[in-house]
Design a protein around this motif. Structure first.
Motif, PDB file in Angstrom:
ATOM      1  N   ILE A  60       0.838  -1.200   0.000  1.00 54.65           N
ATOM      2  CA  ILE A  60       0.000   0.000   0.000  1.00 54.65           C
ATOM      3  C   ILE A  60       0.871   1.248   0.000  1.00 54.65           C
ATOM      4  O   ILE A  60       1.787   1.382   0.819  1.00 54.65           O
ATOM      5  CB  ILE A  60      -0.932   0.002   1.230  1.00 54.65           C
ATOM      6  CG1 ILE A  60      -1.857  -1.220   1.190  1.00 54.65           C
ATOM      7  CG2 ILE A  60      -1.766   1.282   1.284  1.00 54.65           C
ATOM      8  CD1 ILE A  60      -2.632  -1.436   2.476  1.00 54.65           C
ATOM      9  N   ARG A  62       2.336   4.555   0.865  1.00 53.55           N
ATOM     10  CA  ARG A  62       2.370   5.224   2.174  1.00 53.55           C
ATOM     11  C   ARG A  62       1.423   6.430   2.222  1.00 53.55           C
ATOM     12  O   ARG A  62       0.844   6.742   3.271  1.00 53.55           O
ATOM     13  CB  ARG A  62       3.805   5.664   2.463  1.00 53.55           C
ATOM     14  CG  ARG A  62       3.997   6.333   3.821  1.00 53.55           C
ATOM     15  CD  ARG A  62       3.796   5.333   4.959  1.00 53.55           C
ATOM     16  NE  ARG A  62       3.988   5.971   6.240  1.00 53.55           N
ATOM     17  CZ  ARG A  62       5.178   6.101   6.833  1.00 53.55           C
ATOM     18  NH1 ARG A  62       6.266   5.632   6.254  1.00 53.55           N
ATOM     19  NH2 ARG A  62       5.282   6.680   8.015  1.00 53.55           N
ATOM     20  N   ARG A  64      -1.459   6.656   1.198  1.00 53.51           N
ATOM     21  CA  ARG A  64      -2.847   6.259   1.436  1.00 53.51           C
ATOM     22  C   ARG A  64      -3.144   6.030   2.915  1.00 53.51           C
ATOM     23  O   ARG A  64      -4.309   5.918   3.293  1.00 53.51           O
ATOM     24  CB  ARG A  64      -3.174   4.997   0.631  1.00 53.51           C
ATOM     25  CG  ARG A  64      -3.048   5.182  -0.877  1.00 53.51           C
ATOM     26  CD  ARG A  64      -3.391   3.913  -1.610  1.00 53.51           C
ATOM     27  NE  ARG A  64      -4.794   3.557  -1.430  1.00 53.51           N
ATOM     28  CZ  ARG A  64      -5.313   2.379  -1.776  1.00 53.51           C
ATOM     29  NH1 ARG A  64      -4.527   1.429  -2.285  1.00 53.51           N
ATOM     30  NH2 ARG A  64      -6.601   2.130  -1.581  1.00 53.51           N
ATOM     31  N   PHE A  65      -2.103   5.942   3.732  1.00 50.10           N
ATOM     32  CA  PHE A  65      -2.308   5.859   5.174  1.00 50.10           C
ATOM     33  C   PHE A  65      -2.666   7.242   5.704  1.00 50.10           C
ATOM     34  O   PHE A  65      -2.178   8.258   5.199  1.00 50.10           O
ATOM     35  CB  PHE A  65      -1.048   5.348   5.873  1.00 50.10           C
ATOM     36  CG  PHE A  65      -0.881   3.862   5.829  1.00 50.10           C
ATOM     37  CD1 PHE A  65      -1.169   3.078   6.937  1.00 50.10           C
ATOM     38  CD2 PHE A  65      -0.432   3.235   4.669  1.00 50.10           C
ATOM     39  CE1 PHE A  65      -1.010   1.706   6.908  1.00 50.10           C
ATOM     40  CE2 PHE A  65      -0.272   1.859   4.619  1.00 50.10           C
ATOM     41  CZ  PHE A  65      -0.570   1.090   5.749  1.00 50.10           C
ATOM     42  N   GLN A  66      -3.510   7.286   6.717  1.00 52.33           N
ATOM     43  CA  GLN A  66      -3.887   8.557   7.315  1.00 52.33           C
ATOM     44  C   GLN A  66      -3.414   8.631   8.747  1.00 52.33           C
ATOM     45  O   GLN A  66      -3.331   7.610   9.442  1.00 52.33           O
ATOM     46  CB  GLN A  66      -5.413   8.741   7.263  1.00 52.33           C
ATOM     47  CG  GLN A  66      -6.192   7.725   8.073  1.00 52.33           C
ATOM     48  CD  GLN A  66      -7.687   7.828   7.864  1.00 52.33           C
ATOM     49  OE1 GLN A  66      -8.209   7.427   6.826  1.00 52.33           O
ATOM     50  NE2 GLN A  66      -8.373   8.391   8.844  1.00 52.33           N
ATOM     51  N   GLU A  86      -0.200   5.638  12.071  1.00 51.45           N
ATOM     52  CA  GLU A  86      -0.944   5.882  10.837  1.00 51.45           C
ATOM     53  C   GLU A  86      -1.797   4.654  10.541  1.00 51.45           C
ATOM     54  O   GLU A  86      -1.389   3.524  10.842  1.00 51.45           O
ATOM     55  CB  GLU A  86       0.011   6.151   9.679  1.00 51.45           C
ATOM     56  CG  GLU A  86       0.858   7.402   9.856  1.00 51.45           C
ATOM     57  CD  GLU A  86       1.843   7.582   8.722  1.00 51.45           C
ATOM     58  OE1 GLU A  86       2.197   8.737   8.433  1.00 51.45           O
ATOM     59  OE2 GLU A  86       2.250   6.556   8.126  1.00 51.45           O
ATOM     60  N   PHE A  88      -4.892   2.501   7.920  1.00 51.68           N
ATOM     61  CA  PHE A  88      -5.496   2.272   6.610  1.00 51.68           C
ATOM     62  C   PHE A  88      -6.674   1.327   6.816  1.00 51.68           C
ATOM     63  O   PHE A  88      -6.485   0.164   7.195  1.00 51.68           O
ATOM     64  CB  PHE A  88      -4.477   1.650   5.649  1.00 51.68           C
ATOM     65  CG  PHE A  88      -5.013   1.365   4.275  1.00 51.68           C
ATOM     66  CD1 PHE A  88      -4.996   2.339   3.287  1.00 51.68           C
ATOM     67  CD2 PHE A  88      -5.533   0.111   3.970  1.00 51.68           C
ATOM     68  CE1 PHE A  88      -5.489   2.065   2.011  1.00 51.68           C
ATOM     69  CE2 PHE A  88      -6.028  -0.177   2.709  1.00 51.68           C
ATOM     70  CZ  PHE A  88      -6.000   0.815   1.719  1.00 51.68           C
ATOM     71  N   TRP A  89      -7.903   1.811   6.612  1.00 56.77           N
ATOM     72  CA  TRP A  89      -9.097   1.001   6.855  1.00 56.77           C
ATOM     73  C   TRP A  89      -9.213  -0.113   5.816  1.00 56.77           C
ATOM     74  O   TRP A  89      -8.884   0.080   4.642  1.00 56.77           O
ATOM     75  CB  TRP A  89     -10.349   1.867   6.836  1.00 56.77           C
ATOM     76  CG  TRP A  89     -10.444   2.760   8.032  1.00 56.77           C
ATOM     77  CD1 TRP A  89     -10.083   4.068   8.120  1.00 56.77           C
ATOM     78  CD2 TRP A  89     -10.916   2.388   9.339  1.00 56.77           C
ATOM     79  NE1 TRP A  89     -10.301   4.549   9.389  1.00 56.77           N
ATOM     80  CE2 TRP A  89     -10.808   3.537  10.156  1.00 56.77           C
ATOM     81  CE3 TRP A  89     -11.407   1.200   9.882  1.00 56.77           C
ATOM     82  CZ2 TRP A  89     -11.175   3.531  11.496  1.00 56.77           C
ATOM     83  CZ3 TRP A  89     -11.781   1.192  11.217  1.00 56.77           C
ATOM     84  CH2 TRP A  89     -11.662   2.343  12.013  1.00 56.77           C
ATOM     85  N   HIS A 125      -8.457  -1.940  10.739  1.00 61.58           N
ATOM     86  CA  HIS A 125      -7.520  -1.209   9.892  1.00 61.58           C
ATOM     87  C   HIS A 125      -6.102  -1.706  10.140  1.00 61.58           C
ATOM     88  O   HIS A 125      -5.800  -2.284  11.184  1.00 61.58           O
ATOM     89  CB  HIS A 125      -7.604   0.305  10.136  1.00 61.58           C
ATOM     90  CG  HIS A 125      -7.313   0.747  11.546  1.00 61.58           C
ATOM     91  ND1 HIS A 125      -6.106   0.521  12.190  1.00 61.58           N
ATOM     92  CD2 HIS A 125      -8.075   1.428  12.451  1.00 61.58           C
ATOM     93  CE1 HIS A 125      -6.134   1.039  13.396  1.00 61.58           C
ATOM     94  NE2 HIS A 125      -7.324   1.592  13.595  1.00 61.58           N
ATOM     95  N   TYR A 126      -5.250  -1.479   9.145  1.00 59.53           N
ATOM     96  CA  TYR A 126      -3.828  -1.647   9.379  1.00 59.53           C
ATOM     97  C   TYR A 126      -3.358  -0.474  10.223  1.00 59.53           C
ATOM     98  O   TYR A 126      -3.825   0.667  10.042  1.00 59.53           O
ATOM     99  CB  TYR A 126      -3.054  -1.626   8.066  1.00 59.53           C
ATOM    100  CG  TYR A 126      -3.175  -2.860   7.203  1.00 59.53           C
ATOM    101  CD1 TYR A 126      -3.228  -4.130   7.771  1.00 59.53           C
ATOM    102  CD2 TYR A 126      -3.211  -2.763   5.816  1.00 59.53           C
ATOM    103  CE1 TYR A 126      -3.324  -5.261   6.969  1.00 59.53           C
ATOM    104  CE2 TYR A 126      -3.306  -3.876   5.007  1.00 59.53           C
ATOM    105  CZ  TYR A 126      -3.365  -5.123   5.586  1.00 59.53           C
ATOM    106  OH  TYR A 126      -3.456  -6.245   4.789  1.00 59.53           O
TER     107      TYR A 126
END
Length: 229
Positions: A60, A62, A64-66, A86, A88-89, A125-126
């Motif tokens: 993924i 990076r 795209r992580f919030q 951070e 990621f759903w 999420h991750y």
């Protein structure tokens, strides 16, 4: 409390199998939640699925992580004093994640049958912790004020060593006494009652990966839909 379960070596196999003593793993998890409120599982998922999840995690972008925040919906806010991870759903668009969610669904149904918790769905999420990241002592849910009932954390950090930090500290309810320190060892999982246990993620000294999730009850009223992320 610890238990070790094995699975067939398949990234899409989400069937629970009996432990080495013939015990039903769902019975063991339900019993632990009933008696102590949490359980640490050294290896509840097959290695092939864990490897597929880690590869997906690393694939993924990076961007795209919030940055993770605290609170829900209108109360959601960023607070880097409290947490610096951070997220990621996740959904079923990836085969490995879909297999994991099917495994979680089996767990949801099993806990409902044994404990009558009324668990309605599962969100996850991750979570990525870079070097120096942490999550201060907090609760996943407050009694009567949320719909999160059971929390899960599955660790995907390969080759973790004690010097790497990032352990999960679980505190006794309404206390500063540490009752469990869970290493973020690859494949290890902890399950606990969301409303009972304060916990924190200690500072990580290397990148730390996990899948964090919550089983929730349905609090929908009228046209207001809840669960809502």
């Amino acid at each position: 409390m610890n238990a070790a379960f094995s699975h067939a070596e398949s990234p899409v196999d989400n069937t629970w199998v009996r432990g080495p003593d013939g015990d039903d793993p769902l019975d063991l998890i339900a019993s632990a939640l009933r008696e102590t409120g949490y359980i640490v599982l050294p290896a509840p998922l097959p290695p092939a699925l864990l490897g597929s999840l880690l590869r997906h995690f690393r694939s993924i972008d990076r961007a795209r992580f919030q940055t993770a925040g605290i609170g829900r919906e209108q109360e959601h806010q960023l607070n880097q004093f409290v947490r610096t991870d951070e997220i990621f759903w996740l959904d079923r668009s990836n085969p490995a994640v879909s297999a994991y969610l099917s495994w979680a669904e089996t767990l949801r149904l099993g806990l409902n049958r044994r404990l009558f918790l009324g668990l309605f769905d599962y969100e996850c999420h991750y979570a990525r912790y870079d070097r120096g990241s942490y999550y201060k002592k907090h609760m996943d849910a407050f009694k009567g004020g949320t719909n999160r009932v059971v929390s899960t954390v599955l660790y995907l950090t390969p080759n973790w060593q004690p010097k790497d930090g990032g352990e999960l500290q679980i505190y006794a309810p309404d206390s500063d006494t540490v009752i469990e320190k869970v290493a973020p060892r690859f494949g290890q999982m902890v399950i606990f009652l969301s409303e009972e246990f304060p916990h924190e993620v200690l500072t990580s000294h290397r990148p730390r990966y996990s899948v964090t999730g919550w089983f929730r009850v349905n609090n929908s009223i009228g046209e207001t839909v809840d669960p809502a992320r």
